[in-house]
Design a protein around this motif. Structure first.
Motif, PDB file in Angstrom:
ATOM      1  N   PRO A 152       0.810  -1.220   0.000  1.00  0.00           N
ATOM      2  CA  PRO A 152       0.000   0.000   0.000  1.00  0.00           C
ATOM      3  C   PRO A 152       0.844   1.270   0.000  1.00  0.00           C
ATOM      4  N   ASN A 153       2.051   1.193   0.598  1.00  0.00           N
ATOM      5  CA  ASN A 153       2.946   2.345   0.581  1.00  0.00           C
ATOM      6  C   ASN A 153       3.392   2.674  -0.848  1.00  0.00           C
ATOM      7  N   PHE A 159       0.722   7.263  -6.621  1.00  0.00           N
ATOM      8  CA  PHE A 159      -0.380   8.163  -6.951  1.00  0.00           C
ATOM      9  C   PHE A 159      -0.226   9.557  -6.339  1.00  0.00           C
ATOM     10  N   VAL A 160       0.420   9.649  -5.173  1.00  0.00           N
ATOM     11  CA  VAL A 160       0.549  10.947  -4.506  1.00  0.00           C
ATOM     12  C   VAL A 160       1.846  11.658  -4.891  1.00  0.00           C
ATOM     13  N   GLU A 161       2.959  10.898  -4.955  1.00  0.00           N
ATOM     14  CA  GLU A 161       4.263  11.513  -5.221  1.00  0.00           C
ATOM     15  C   GLU A 161       4.790  11.241  -6.626  1.00  0.00           C
ATOM     16  N   GLY A 162       4.134  10.337  -7.347  1.00  0.00           N
ATOM     17  CA  GLY A 162       4.616   9.976  -8.674  1.00  0.00           C
ATOM     18  C   GLY A 162       5.897   9.169  -8.632  1.00  0.00           C
ATOM     19  N   HIS A 163       6.162   8.532  -7.487  1.00  0.00           N
ATOM     20  CA  HIS A 163       7.406   7.762  -7.308  1.00  0.00           C
ATOM     21  C   HIS A 163       7.134   6.274  -7.490  1.00  0.00           C
ATOM     22  N   PHE A 164       8.000   5.622  -8.267  1.00  0.00           N
ATOM     23  CA  PHE A 164       7.875   4.179  -8.473  1.00  0.00           C
ATOM     24  C   PHE A 164       9.269   3.571  -8.551  1.00  0.00           C
ATOM     25  N   ASP A 165       9.602   2.719  -7.571  1.00  0.00           N
ATOM     26  CA  ASP A 165      10.908   2.055  -7.541  1.00  0.00           C
ATOM     27  C   ASP A 165      10.691   0.596  -7.920  1.00  0.00           C
ATOM     28  N   TYR A 166      10.990   0.263  -9.165  1.00  0.00           N
ATOM     29  CA  TYR A 166      10.676  -1.076  -9.662  1.00  0.00           C
ATOM     30  C   TYR A 166      11.461  -2.174  -8.937  1.00  0.00           C
TER      31      TYR A 166
END
Length: 200
Positions: A152-153, A159-166
């Motif tokens: 969920p984090n 969605f809130v910060e636009g951050h995605f660490d694959y």
């Protein structure tokens, strides 16, 4: 932190390391040391630094008391998972999945992949013995749920910060899959007041 306190409580309460994997604990020392290489070179906050020190220190302390104070209770004949393959696989994954090819970034990626599989020697002991004390299963559950709660984090941060660490997401999915069978048995046994026993 809860999982570490549960583990240390279980060891001291039972005066034994029976049912616990020394190999898993050694892997956690390696995970925290390689992840927090920037402890003395990059300052984020006092909270951040104290947590890094806690995780490194507590993992080393756990291995120390298991290997000295309760050395005679280590079940070396059961704790036989070939964990060198976990280290090797994590090293290869760190080289394939890496944000930047710097020493620190590769070590961070290595620690993430190794954490995803570090519980396997412990689960292997459970598989071989077929049962465990509930306090030991609480320790394993708290380790697993910590990683599952990252999901969920990740969704929130995307969605809130636009951050995605694959890398974190892939390793987290692997780790959650590894724990899934344990979670199922934990829910059906321990959460209902029964002893943790694998189905025959």
């Amino acid at each position: 932190m809860a999982s570490i306190f549960i583990l240390l409580f279980a060891i001291e309460k039972n005066k034994s390391t029976a049912g616990l994997s020394m190999k898993t604990q050694l892997l956690y020392v390696l995970i925290y040391v390689t992840r927090y290489l920037n402890l003395f070179t990059k300052y984020y906050s006092l909270y951040n630094s104290l947590l890094k020190i806690f995780f490194i220190g507590s993992s080393i302390y756990t291995v120390y008391i298991m290997g000295t104070k309760y050395r005679k209770t280590i079940q070396e004949d059961i704790d036989t998972f070939p964990f060198k393959y976990l280290v090797l696989g994590s090293a290869i994954s760190a080289l394939v999945f890496c944000h930047k090819y710097t020493f620190r970034e590769v070590m961070w990626s290595f620690s993430i992949w190794l954490e995803a599989v570090a519980i396997l020697p412990q689960l292997y002991i459970l598989q071989r013995t077929g049962e465990a004390e509930n306090i030991t299963t609480h320790y394993i559950f708290s380790l697993g749920i910590y990683r599952a709660l990252y999901i969920p984090n990740w969704i929130y941060r995307y969605f809130v910060e636009g951050h995605f660490d694959y890398i974190s997401v892939l390793a987290g999915i692997v780790q959650t899959i590894i724990y899934s069978d344990f979670f199922y048995i934990y829910y059906n046994k321990v959460m209902k007041g029964k002893k943790f026993e694998l189905p025959v």
